[in-house]
Design a protein around this motif. Structure first.
Motif, PDB file in Angstrom:
ATOM      1  N   SER A 170      34.851  25.918  44.891  1.00 24.56           N
ATOM      2  CA  SER A 170      35.684  24.725  44.932  1.00 24.56           C
ATOM      3  C   SER A 170      37.104  25.086  45.359  1.00 24.56           C
ATOM      4  O   SER A 170      37.883  24.242  45.746  1.00 24.56           O
ATOM      5  N   ASP A 171      37.420  26.354  45.276  1.00 24.27           N
ATOM      6  CA  ASP A 171      38.791  26.768  45.508  1.00 24.27           C
ATOM      7  C   ASP A 171      38.750  28.163  46.136  1.00 24.27           C
ATOM      8  O   ASP A 171      38.124  29.067  45.587  1.00 24.27           O
ATOM      9  N   VAL A 172      39.395  28.315  47.283  1.00 22.18           N
ATOM     10  CA  VAL A 172      39.355  29.628  47.942  1.00 22.18           C
ATOM     11  C   VAL A 172      40.012  30.709  47.088  1.00 22.18           C
ATOM     12  O   VAL A 172      39.772  31.889  47.286  1.00 22.18           O
ATOM     13  N   ARG A 173      40.823  30.268  46.122  1.00 20.87           N
ATOM     14  CA  ARG A 173      41.463  31.267  45.251  1.00 20.87           C
ATOM     15  C   ARG A 173      40.437  32.070  44.453  1.00 20.87           C
ATOM     16  O   ARG A 173      40.689  33.197  44.050  1.00 20.87           O
ATOM     17  N   MET A 174      39.256  31.444  44.227  1.00 27.97           N
ATOM     18  CA  MET A 174      38.203  32.173  43.494  1.00 27.97           C
ATOM     19  C   MET A 174      37.930  33.502  44.190  1.00 27.97           C
ATOM     20  O   MET A 174      37.792  34.534  43.554  1.00 27.97           O
ATOM     21  N   ILE A 175      37.818  33.445  45.511  1.00 32.24           N
ATOM     22  CA  ILE A 175      37.498  34.641  46.279  1.00 32.24           C
ATOM     23  C   ILE A 175      38.723  35.551  46.399  1.00 32.24           C
ATOM     24  O   ILE A 175      38.632  36.772  46.242  1.00 32.24           O
ATOM     25  N   ARG A 176      39.868  34.929  46.634  1.00 32.87           N
ATOM     26  CA  ARG A 176      41.086  35.725  46.791  1.00 32.87           C
ATOM     27  C   ARG A 176      41.383  36.526  45.516  1.00 32.87           C
ATOM     28  O   ARG A 176      41.641  37.727  45.560  1.00 32.87           O
ATOM     29  N   ASP A 177      41.296  35.849  44.364  1.00 34.85           N
ATOM     30  CA  ASP A 177      41.547  36.535  43.083  1.00 34.85           C
ATOM     31  C   ASP A 177      40.584  37.695  42.896  1.00 34.85           C
ATOM     32  O   ASP A 177      40.946  38.769  42.411  1.00 34.85           O
ATOM     33  N   MET A 178      39.343  37.449  43.293  1.00 32.89           N
ATOM     34  CA  MET A 178      38.317  38.475  43.134  1.00 32.89           C
ATOM     35  C   MET A 178      38.676  39.721  43.957  1.00 32.89           C
ATOM     36  O   MET A 178      38.588  40.837  43.476  1.00 32.89           O
ATOM     37  N   ARG A 179      39.081  39.475  45.190  1.00 33.76           N
ATOM     38  CA  ARG A 179      39.432  40.593  46.072  1.00 33.76           C
ATOM     39  C   ARG A 179      40.632  41.371  45.538  1.00 33.76           C
ATOM     40  O   ARG A 179      40.649  42.600  45.542  1.00 33.76           O
ATOM     41  N   GLN A 180      41.634  40.641  45.065  1.00 36.15           N
ATOM     42  CA  GLN A 180      42.828  41.316  44.557  1.00 36.15           C
ATOM     43  C   GLN A 180      42.497  42.169  43.336  1.00 36.15           C
ATOM     44  O   GLN A 180      42.933  43.300  43.203  1.00 36.15           O
ATOM     45  N   LEU A 181      41.701  41.565  42.453  1.00 35.69           N
ATOM     46  CA  LEU A 181      41.348  42.269  41.231  1.00 35.69           C
ATOM     47  C   LEU A 181      40.493  43.504  41.540  1.00 35.69           C
ATOM     48  O   LEU A 181      40.721  44.582  40.965  1.00 35.69           O
ATOM     49  N   ALA A 182      39.566  43.344  42.458  1.00 39.08           N
ATOM     50  CA  ALA A 182      38.711  44.474  42.823  1.00 39.08           C
ATOM     51  C   ALA A 182      39.575  45.620  43.353  1.00 39.08           C
ATOM     52  O   ALA A 182      39.377  46.790  42.996  1.00 39.08           O
ATOM     53  N   ALA A 183      40.563  45.274  44.176  1.00 31.59           N
ATOM     54  CA  ALA A 183      41.442  46.297  44.731  1.00 31.59           C
ATOM     55  C   ALA A 183      42.182  47.019  43.614  1.00 31.59           C
ATOM     56  O   ALA A 183      42.333  48.241  43.627  1.00 31.59           O
ATOM     57  N   ARG A 184      42.609  46.248  42.624  1.00 31.37           N
ATOM     58  CA  ARG A 184      43.356  46.849  41.511  1.00 31.37           C
ATOM     59  C   ARG A 184      42.484  47.848  40.738  1.00 31.37           C
ATOM     60  O   ARG A 184      42.964  48.870  40.245  1.00 31.37           O
ATOM     61  N   ILE A 185      41.204  47.555  40.627  1.00 28.33           N
ATOM     62  CA  ILE A 185      40.285  48.406  39.860  1.00 28.33           C
ATOM     63  C   ILE A 185      39.753  49.549  40.727  1.00 28.33           C
ATOM     64  O   ILE A 185      39.003  50.402  40.266  1.00 28.33           O
ATOM     65  N   GLY A 186      40.083  49.509  42.020  1.00 30.54           N
ATOM     66  CA  GLY A 186      39.593  50.562  42.903  1.00 30.54           C
ATOM     67  C   GLY A 186      38.163  50.331  43.337  1.00 30.54           C
ATOM     68  O   GLY A 186      37.427  51.273  43.640  1.00 30.54           O
ATOM     69  N   LEU A 187      37.750  49.043  43.360  1.00 34.07           N
ATOM     70  CA  LEU A 187      36.411  48.699  43.831  1.00 34.07           C
ATOM     71  C   LEU A 187      36.577  48.101  45.226  1.00 34.07           C
ATOM     72  O   LEU A 187      37.274  47.111  45.403  1.00 34.07           O
TER      73      LEU A 187
END
Lengths: 256, 477
Positions: A119-136
């Motif tokens: 419903s919101d592109v932020r769902m994907i954006r947040d996921m990508r940012q968080l993954a980067a932070r965790i080194g995934l």
């Protein structure tokens, strides 16, 4: 507060085999409670029992989440109420992409009936940012859950899921095994920052290594399904130096 | 489509909360003609008369009737004995004239399509649409630019009148009534459906759809689709079907014939979502000439029992086919599916992919035949059967069969059966998903690659249908 009171648990096999005896412990918001113990002492059984794994039968005792009795709720209900378990050995789920799982889990929490709706592109954006932070790496989001992930990648993925779903309490089962020192630091920093935001953490670990980075408020030692000692962070240091011999346990090689 | 039509849009459609809500209970609709009774010459002559058919078509029907009476009921069919053909209407014509405007249709008929968002999908994504209600086509329309290119999309009855030469060459020729009893029954009683002709070199970008609806209990639907793709042409044909929940069962015995001339490419997709009260029999066969391609994708979600085996005869050198058959049996239902490929020319290639999902007591059966004729040099055939069983009460069987008469051919078969483990289910439920939701994600995941070339809106609707299918709300426990 997540409270476990006098929990006695059996595991379903040909007949029921007891794995936990009269276990009581609690973790408050913003607190880290480390559970240490030798291999096979019941650490994972404790987390599975709290989360409601169908093979684990609660024979006695209660589990309360912020005052509500959740002892016999199914795992999905516990999850929706704010519990999250990160697995020591997470299973592969072929067919379900990591991103799909998290979108579905997020939609479920938002009461959206179409679980796949973005419903919101932020769902994907947040996921990508968080993954980067965790080194995934972002490509893991498109892969099926845990399929072809290395041990370390699984650990990062588990914590990544925890942080994305923002639970009230995290049950973390050996969150650092398979990671190098840099990996442990990244994981530990993320756990600590969640704790500082008020998440309560039950952290299961065989070794004290991760506790050098995530400072526990309390440490409990579990041996043969019973809590044998509870203390402060110094208890972890003691175990780090002397192992579990003082509890009558001799480990040939502390793998696990 | 005029503004006046109030149509459920795709968004709205995605909001149904249970599969039963999506189907709804059967409702009354006005019938102009209903023909019932023992299947015989009288009935067939009556149907033919109603349709004002030319003599050759009546003769074809009567020949098929003879075969129907002579041929035995196929022994391997499970559950077919539940059908009492005398009880079922052989022909039901709703009180509605064939139209190109949705607003012309009576409300209770239009409702069947609007409920599923068909008019909106047509306006936005389709080159043409044929809608069948009961035994007759009630709506048929093609976008104007295709007319200019010489494309024909017509209700089958109209095609019989206007293009007898084409019809005589292909109709019931690709799939002859002599094949088996239910093919003979179909040809004897056929009614409704679409005829498509794509001229040489014409490539139709947007798909053409035929949508079949059965409105009431104890009705027979014998619709017929014929797609002829001339040399170097391309067409994607989608068929969809649905029915409400019925007080008693109904019977569908449809036929699809495809003819792909040299270098032609036909893609044929079926999204079968009959309600649980339909016994669904299909007869599907295509012929691919030199370097032609036929792709079948058959998604069987609904129905009580489905028998479907899309098949291809690779009749020209270098012809290819891909037959993807998906069966979802969720509940005490049977999906008897499979595919047949006959390599009758050199350097032909085929790929059969069967994916089945069984849950909640469901049974999937795969029956396959790969035949490589002598002289079909260097032909290649691949068969993959992938069965997923989601609980202890469900089953999947595979019966692959190869007849290889050509030593230079390469044939491979892979079969895999997976079960959803307690730990996998626990993992997904620990993230907040119920058992049904977890299963629907796995099923959608299993299908995602093979459905990836459908228009996105179809995929969204299909994803929603699968979620509803596995949701505990209003489902059959």
């Amino acid at each position: 507060m997540l409270e476990v009171k006098n929990l006695t648990v059996g595991i379903k096999a040909d007949k029921i085999k007891n794995v936990l005896y009269n276990v009581s412990l609690s973790v408050a918001p913003g607190e880290v409670h480390a559970i240490m113990g030798p291999n096979g002492s019941g650490k994972t059984s404790l987390l599975y029992s709290i989360m409601g794994h169908p093979r684990y039968v609660i024979l006695n005792g209660k589990i309360f989440l912020d005052g509500e009795d959740i002892t016999f709720l199914p795992p999905e209900e516990k999850s929706l109420r704010g519990l999250f378990i990160s697995f020591q050995h997470p299973v592969e789920v072929e067919g379900v992409r990591l991103s799909t799982l998290l979108i579905a889990a997020k939609n479920k929490r938002a009461g959206e009936s179409d679980l796949l709706k973005i419903s919101d592109v932020r769902m994907i954006r947040d996921m990508r940012q968080l993954a980067a932070r965790i080194g995934l790496k972002a490509e893991f989001l498109r892969r099926d859950v845990n399929v072809g992930f290395s041990g370390g990648e699984r650990k990062r993925s588990e914590l990544f899921q925890a942080l994305y779903l923002k639970p009230k309490y995290m049950l973390l089962d050996e969150p650092d095994t398979g990671l190098d020192v840099d990996g442990v630091k990244v994981i530990a920093e993320s756990i600590s920052s969640a704790v500082s935001e008020g998440v309560g953490v039950l952290l299961v670990t065989h070794y004290a290594r991760i506790l050098n980075y995530v400072r526990p408020d309390r440490v409990s030692v579990i041996v043969n399904g019973r809590i044998v000692e509870t203390g402060g962070p110094e208890l972890a240091q003691l175990i780090d130096r002397e192992g579990y011999s003082k509890y009558g346990v001799v480990e040939v090689d502390g793998s696990g | 489509m005029t503004e006046a039509v109030k149509t459920a849009d795709v968004e709205e459609l995605l909001r149904y909360t249970s599969i039963d809500e999506l189907y709804g209970w059967e409702w009354e609709y006005a019938k102009e003609i209903e023909i019932r009774g023992k299947i015989g010459r009288d009935i067939i002559e009556e149907i033919s008369k109603v349709k004002k058919e030319p003599e050759w078509m009546l003769r074809l029907r009567l020949k098929a009737l003879e075969l129907f009476n002579k041929l035995p009921v196929p022994k391997w069919l499970t559950g077919i004995e539940e059908i009492d053909l005398e009880e079922i209407a052989a022909y039901v014509k709703p009180r509605a004239e064939l139209t190109k405007e949705w607003t012309d249709l009576p409300d209770e008929i239009r409702k069947a399509y609007e409920k599923l968002g068909i008019p909106e999908i047509e306006a936005r994504f389709l080159s043409g649409l044929t809608a069948v209600y009961g035994s007759e086509t009630v709506y048929s329309k093609m976008k104007e630019k295709l007319e200019e290119k010489g494309v024909i999309i017509l209700p089958m009855e109209e095609a019989v009148q206007k293009y007898p030469d084409l019809l005589k060459r292909y109709f019931a020729r690709i799939f002859p009534p002599s094949d088996h009893k239910f093919a003979a029954l179909h040809v004897a009683l056929w009614s409704g459906g679409a005829f498509v002709y794509v001229p040489k070199g014409v490539k139709i970008e947007q798909p053409i759809e035929a949508f079949f609806f059965i409105g009431g209990s104890l009705e027979g639907q014998f619709e017929h689709t014929l797609v002829v793709a001339d040399e170097d042409s391309y067409v994607h044909f989608i068929e969809g079907c649905s029915a409400p929940l019925l007080k008693k069962y109904s019977f569908h015995d449809g036929m699809v014939e495809l003819y792909a001339a040299r270098n032609a490419h036909i893609k044929f997709t079926t999204l079968q979502n009959w309600s649980r009260d339909i016994i669904n029999f299909n007869n599907k066969r295509g012929i691919a000439k030199e370097n032609a391609i036929i792709e079948w994708t058959e998604g069987s979600i609904g129905s009580k029992i489905t028998y479907t085996y899309p098949s291809t005869i690779l009749a020209g050198e270098g012809a290819k086919t891909s037959n993807i058959v998906i069966g979802i049996a969720n509940g005490p239902y049977l999906k008897d599916t499979g595919s047949k490929v006959i390599h009758a020319a050199p350097n032909t290639a085929s790929r059969i992919i069967s994916k089945s999902i069984s849950n909640n007591g469901g049974i999937n059966i795969y029956r396959g035949l790969v035949r490589i004729n002598k002289g079909a040099y260097n032909s290649i055939a691949n068969v993959e059967c992938d069965s997923l069983i989601l609980d202890e009460s469900s089953m999947a069987y595979t019966y692959p069969h190869n007849q290889i008469e050509e030593p230079t051919a390469t044939v491979s078969h892979e079969a895999k059966t997976g079960r959803l483990s307690e730990d996998q289910l626990f993992y997904l439920s620990s993230r907040g998903l119920s058992e049904g939701e977890a299963k629907s994600l796995i099923v959608i995941g299993m299908l995602k690659e093979i459905l990836s070339d459908l228009p996105l809106e179809f995929v969204s609707i299909l994803n929603r249908v699968i979620q509803l299918e596995f949701s505990e709300v209003g489902g059959i426990g």
